[in-house]
Enzyme design. Structure first.
Site, PDB file in Angstrom:
ATOM      1  N   GLU A  22       1.264  -1.196  -0.002  1.00 41.45           N
ATOM      2  CA  GLU A  22      -0.088   0.208   0.047  1.00 41.45           C
ATOM      3  C   GLU A  22       0.643   1.461   0.440  1.00 41.45           C
ATOM      4  OE1 GLU A  22      -3.190  -1.423   2.974  1.00 41.45           O
ATOM      5  OE2 GLU A  22      -1.949   0.125   3.376  1.00 41.45           O
ATOM      6  N   CYS A  23       0.757   2.028  -1.369  1.00 42.05           N
ATOM      7  CA  CYS A  23       1.761   3.343  -0.711  1.00 42.05           C
ATOM      8  C   CYS A  23       2.600   3.485  -0.915  1.00 42.05           C
ATOM      9  CB  CYS A  23       0.560   4.186   0.251  1.00 42.05           C
ATOM     10  SG  CYS A  23       0.787   6.337  -0.910  1.00 42.05           S
ATOM     11  N   GLY A  24       3.379   3.385   0.027  1.00 46.34           N
ATOM     12  CA  GLY A  24       4.698   3.760   0.734  1.00 46.34           C
ATOM     13  C   GLY A  24       5.792   2.094  -0.134  1.00 46.34           C
ATOM     14  N   GLY A  74      -1.083  -0.805  -5.337  1.00 50.62           N
ATOM     15  CA  GLY A  74      -1.693   0.134  -5.586  1.00 50.62           C
ATOM     16  C   GLY A  74      -1.358   0.943  -4.121  1.00 50.62           C
TER      17      GLY A  74
END
Length: 446
Positions: free
Chosen positions: A338-340, A429
Site C-alpha cells: 500500500e502506498c509507500g 496500489g
C-alpha cells in the site's frame, strides 16, 4: 476515579490545534497516573503516532465510513474497556465529513454517546466567539457539548473576554492554551528518526505544561461521563468468521497462517485494528526492510505505507531484502503493498533502485496531493480504504504480466482514476485498505 470516562476533542475548523492540545491532554492525564486510551476519528495514520508517544498506548482509528456503526462501537469498547479515560481526537472541523456531516467527528461522538470538548481558536477574535459557540451548542441537540477550550490566547485580558462569551453562550469554559512558539509540530514525518522523536517529546512536554497550567483538568474529567453500552467482546464471533475464508487462498496450509508485516521508520502507516485482525488469522511477525537482510517465513506479506522516499538510499543499499521480496513475489507469494509499500515494490523512487516487482518508476517531483476515501466492490462485498499521497507513477506499464485495474470509487461512489496493480499474487496500489471490518482475502479476487 470511576472508569468509563470518555471525551472527544473537536474544533470549529481545521488548524485550530487539535493534535497539539490532544497530545498535551494525553500526557497531562498520564502524569496523574491515569491509564489513557487514545483514539483518532477518521482515517489519519499520522496523528495516532503522536498519540502513542504522548500516552504510551497505541491509538485506534474510529471511522464511520470504513466501518459499520457496530464495528466502531466495538473498537471503542474493546480497546478502551480497561482504561481510566478514553480520549478521541476529532478530524477537521467538528461537523466536517465526507458528505456534509456524514463521517464527521460529530457523528462519531453521537454514535458513541461521548461528550465533546470544543477547541476554539482565539486568533484575531474576542467576544464574537459567543454566537459561534452558541451555534455549535444548538446545531444538533443529540450532540453533548461539555465545554470549550480556547487556543492561541494572547493574554489574560483576552481570555477574560472569551470566558464571558462562553458564559453568555451557555457553555462551560474549561481553560485555554496560550500562544507559544514551542508548540509547533516539528515535522510531518513523525517517528522516522531519533531526532524527530526527541523534538516531538519536547513538544508533548511543553503542551502538557500548558494544559496543566491553564486548563481545568478536574472539571474536564468530570465532564467525561460516557454512556455507550457496547459489549467488549460482542463482535469477536462475527470478526473471526469473516477472516476464516482467507485460509482457502492458501489451501496447502495445514496450520495457522504466517503473516509478515514491514514496520520501521520507513513503513509505519498501519491501522491497529488491521493488525489485530491479522493476529486472529495466524502469527504476525514484524520485520524491517531498512535493516533486515531476509524475509521471515510467511504466507502473506504486508508492506504498509510510510515515507520510503526519505530512506530511498538506505532501502536501495539493502539489496538482499529487495531480492528476497522479488523472489517471494516471483514464487507466487501472496503480498499486499500500500502506498509507500507500493512505491518500494516498483523499479525505483526518483532513480533509487527498489524491489523491481512492478515495472514502474515513482517520483516526488511535480507531485500533488491525492486525498480521499476509496471503495470497490468485489464478489458482492465492498472494501473500503483511504488514499493520501504526494508521489506519482511517472510512466506506463511495460509488462503484459502486470494488470492495471481501475475499480475504485470515491465515498460518494464517483469513479476515481487510482489504479490497483495485480501481478501473480501481488496486489498493490496507493490505497490504504481497512479490512478489520470486512475481510482481506477479497483483494486477491480482483
Amino acid at each position: 476515579m470511576k472508569k468509563d470516562k470518555a471525551i472527544l476533542i473537536g474544533a470549529t475548523t481545521s488548524g485550530s490545534g487539535k493534535t497539539t492540545f490532544t497530545m498535551g491532554l494525553l500526557r497531562a492525564l498520564s502524569n496523574r497516573g491515569l491509564r489513557v486510551q487514545p483514539f483518532k476519528s477518521g482515517p489519519d495514520y499520522i496523528d495516532p503516532l503522536y498519540h502513542q508517544q504522548a500516552a504510551g498506548q497505541e491509538s485506534v482509528n474510529l471511522d464511520t465510513f470504513m466501518g459499520t456503526p457496530e464495528h466502531v462501537k466495538h473498537l471503542f469498547t474493546h480497546y478502551g474497556h480497561d482504561a481510566d479515560i478514553r480520549v478521541v481526537e476529532g478530524a477537521m472541523g467538528l461537523f466536517d465529513g465526507y458528505d456534509g456531516p456524514r463521517g464527521s467527528a460529530a457523528e462519531v461522538a453521537m454514535l458513541l454517546d461521548v461528550p465533546v470538548v470544543l477547541l476554539v481558536s482565539a486568533r484575531a477574535t474576542a467576544y464574537s466567539v459567543a454566537p459561534l459557540i452558541y451555534g455549535f451548542r444548538h446545531f444538533n441537540p443529540q450532540l453533548h457539548l461539555a465545554g470549550v477550550v480556547f487556543n492561541f490566547v494572547a493574554s489574560e485580558r483576552q481570555y477574560a473576554t472569551l470566558r464571558q462569551a462562553c458564559h453568555d453562550a451557555g457553555v462551560s469554559c474549561l481553560g485555554y492554551m496560550g500562544r507559544n512558539d514551542a508548540l509547533v509540530i516539528p515535522s510531518r514525518h513523525l517517528g522516522l528518526t531519533i531526532e524527530t522523536r526527541q523534538q516531538t517529546e519536547q513538544l508533548i512536554t511543553e503542551a502538557a505544561r500548558e494544559v496543566e497550567a491553564h486548563v481545568e483538568i478536574e472539571r474536564l474529567i468530570e465532564a467525561c461521563d460516557n454512556r455507550t453500552t457496547a459489549q467488549p467482546n460482542s463482535q469477536f464471533s462475527i470478526l473471526n468468521s469473516q477472516f476464516s475464508t482467507l485460509n482457502s487462498q492458501f489451501s496447502t496450509l495445514n496450520s495457522q497462517l504466517r503473516l509478515s508485516v514491514a514496520r520501521d521508520e520507513a513503513f509505519n502507516f498501519i491501522y491497529r485494528a488491521n493488525i489485530d485482525a491479522l493476529r486472529r488469522m495466524g502469527t504476525v511477525t514484524f520485520f524491517s526492510p531498512l535493516r533486515d537482510r531476509e524475509l521471515p517465513p510467511c504466507d502473506l506479506l504486508y508492506l504498509p505505507g510510510g515515507y520510503p522516499e526519505l530512506f530511498a538510499a538506505q532501502l536501495e543499499a539493502n539489496t538482499p531484502m529487495c531480492r528476497a521480496i522479488r523472489a517471494y513475489a516471483e514464487a507466487g507469494g501472496h503480498m499486499l503493498a500500500e502506498c509507500g509499500g507500493f512505491m518500494y515494490l516498483c523499479h525505483d523512487i526518483d532513480g533509487h533502485t527498489m524491489c523491481g516487482v512492478l515495472p514502474l518508476h515513482t517520483t516526488m517531483q511535480g507531485a500533488r496531493l491525492h486525498l480521499g476515501y476509496r471503495q470497490m466492490t468485489i464478489g458482492g462485498e465492498t472494501l473500503r480504504g483511504h488514499e493520501f499521497h504526494y508521489s506519482r507513477v511517472c510512466d506506463d506499464l511495460t509488462s503484459a504480466d502486470v494488470h492495471e485495474l481501475r475499480l475504485q470509487r470515491s465515498a460518494l461512489k464517483v469513479p476515481v482514476d487510482t489504479p490497483i496493480y495485480r501481478y501473480k499474487n501481488v496486489v498493490a496500489g496507493y490505497t490504504h485498505w481497512y479490512w478489520a471490518a470486512t475481510s482481506i482475502d477479497r483483494l486477491w479476487n480482483i
